[in-house]
Design an enzyme around this catalytic site. Structure first.
Site, PDB file in Angstrom:
ATOM      1  N   LYS A 174       0.846  -1.201   0.000  1.00 21.48           N
ATOM      2  CA  LYS A 174       0.000   0.000   0.000  1.00 21.48           C
ATOM      3  C   LYS A 174       0.881   1.250   0.000  1.00 21.48           C
ATOM      4  CE  LYS A 174      -3.889  -2.221   2.294  1.00 21.48           C
ATOM      5  NZ  LYS A 174      -4.454  -2.653   3.563  1.00 21.48           N
ATOM      6  N   GLN A 222      -4.790  -1.254   9.754  1.00 19.41           N
ATOM      7  CA  GLN A 222      -4.725  -2.593   9.166  1.00 19.41           C
ATOM      8  C   GLN A 222      -5.367  -3.623  10.104  1.00 19.41           C
ATOM      9  OE1 GLN A 222      -3.411  -3.337   5.990  1.00 19.41           O
ATOM     10  NE2 GLN A 222      -4.304  -5.353   6.388  1.00 19.41           N
ATOM     11  N   ASP A 258     -11.207   3.087   4.349  1.00 18.56           N
ATOM     12  CA  ASP A 258     -11.654   1.689   4.262  1.00 18.56           C
ATOM     13  C   ASP A 258     -13.179   1.599   4.223  1.00 18.56           C
ATOM     14  OD1 ASP A 258      -9.872  -0.371   3.944  1.00 18.56           O
ATOM     15  OD2 ASP A 258      -9.351  -0.537   6.065  1.00 18.56           O
TER      16      ASP A 258
END
Ligand code: NDP
Length: 300
Positions: free
Chosen positions: A54, A98, A121
């Site tokens: 990422k 994460q 997200d």
């Protein structure tokens, strides 16, 4: 194979190109560089790989990448304090924590502490509610990537019968909302669904997000249907040598590709689109934060 291959790798490169163009314009015209902060708690090897890739791709499209790597035993208070700092930082437009988090940390509490406008997200309860009520939101990356590929392949999805196999909060449910938003008739199947083969056979669009290797065989697929395989499963691959493994999806690719009209491969399908959509969400969040026009075609 008779199905058209939907090449997620190529599509994701295109999306990243669009993001890079938009970032370049933001920087040249407004002096703004979008920033993405990724927070990793602990040393889960798979999470470390995701975070690295990422970060690399964030920089490649011209954005700032900030990584916070915290000890596995970081306290909830310290993690929440870091998120509060990132929420208040005007140079940070996207925050990603994460998952999974170590067991002593309350995932819901942590995710819901992120400013919803920076929640790239799309897991914050506000964004879930906005998506569910058809309002502008940050959309979870994996289902957004699936939607983009479906729109690109079909144009309009209006009136199509769609079956989503899996009802998780990160894939199945938001995927179903997005398909409903595009006027599909949507069925969500799960482990208690009666006669899953029959349900799947009715679908013009099948999205498999289960986590069971090659579970969906070709004789469940309506001829000509579009199959989007979200699953990522590692299986033994003795044909590659002793102890070797390979990645497969939730659908049995060969038998499904013989019947379907179009299909995504694993690897090289949904996976690359997920990171591309994270970058797209970050540039979208940056534009919204600055009251500027959003890039077209990169949101739901
Ligand atoms: P979850 O484990 O959270 O959810 C799996 C879902 O599948 C559940 O709703 C479960 O039903 C359902 N299910 C399990 N067994 C069956 C069955 N036999 N028949 C029908 N439904 C079943 O998984 P995720 O949604 O997080 O992920 C799904 C897959 O997608 C995984 O392989 C994951 O690795 C992959 N993934 C890929 C991403 C990418 O970028 N390509 C991103 C995210 C995930 P129930 O609710 O009843 O238990």
């Amino acid at each position: 194979m008779t199905a058209t291959l939907i090449d997620g790798k190529e599509f994701a490169a295109r999306v990243r190109g669009q993001v890079a163009e938009h970032v370049a314009r933001l920087t040249a015209d407004h002096g703004i560089k979008p920033g993405l902060a990724v927070v990793l708690v602990g040393e889960d090897p798979a999470s470390q790989v995701y975070v690295r890739s990422k970060g690399k791709m964030t920089v490649e499209v011209g954005m700032n990448s900030v990584e916070h790597k915290l000890d596995v035993d970081t306290s909830e208070a310290d993690l929440l304090a870091l998120i509060a700092k990132l929420n208040a930082d005007p140079a940070i437009h996207g925050i990603l924590v994460q998952l999974p988090l170590p067991g002593h940390l309350d995932e819901d509490l942590v995710i819901n502490s992120i400013d919803p406008a920076k929640d790239v997200d799309g897991f914050h309860i506000s964004n879930v509610g906005l998506l569910g009520t058809g309002q502008k939101s940050m959309v979870p990356c994996t289902p957004l990537g699936c939607l983009m590929m479906l729109r690109d392949h079909h144009g309009s999805l209006s009136g199509m019968d769609a079956v989503v196999i899996g009802r998780s909060n990160i894939v199945g449910k938001p995927m179903a909302q997005l398909l409903l938003g595009d006027s599909c008739t949507v069925t969500i199947a799960h482990s208690r669904t009666r006669d899953l083969p029959d349900v799947v056979r009715r679908a013009d669009i099948v999205v498999a997000a289960v986590g069971r290797a090659q579970m969906v065989p070709g004789d469940w697929i309506k001829p000509g249907a579009t199959v989007i395989d979200v699953g990522i499963n590692r299986i033994d691959a003795p044909e590659k040598g002793a102890g070797k493994t390979r990645l497969v999806g939730d659908v049995d690719f060969d038998s499904c590709a013989a019947v379907a009209g179009a299909i995504t491969p694993v690897p090289g399908g949904v996976g690359p689109m997920t990171i591309a959509c994270l970058l797209a969400n970050t540039v979208t969040a940056c534009c919204r934060a600055n009251g500027l026009a959003e890039p077209e075609g990169l949101t739901a």
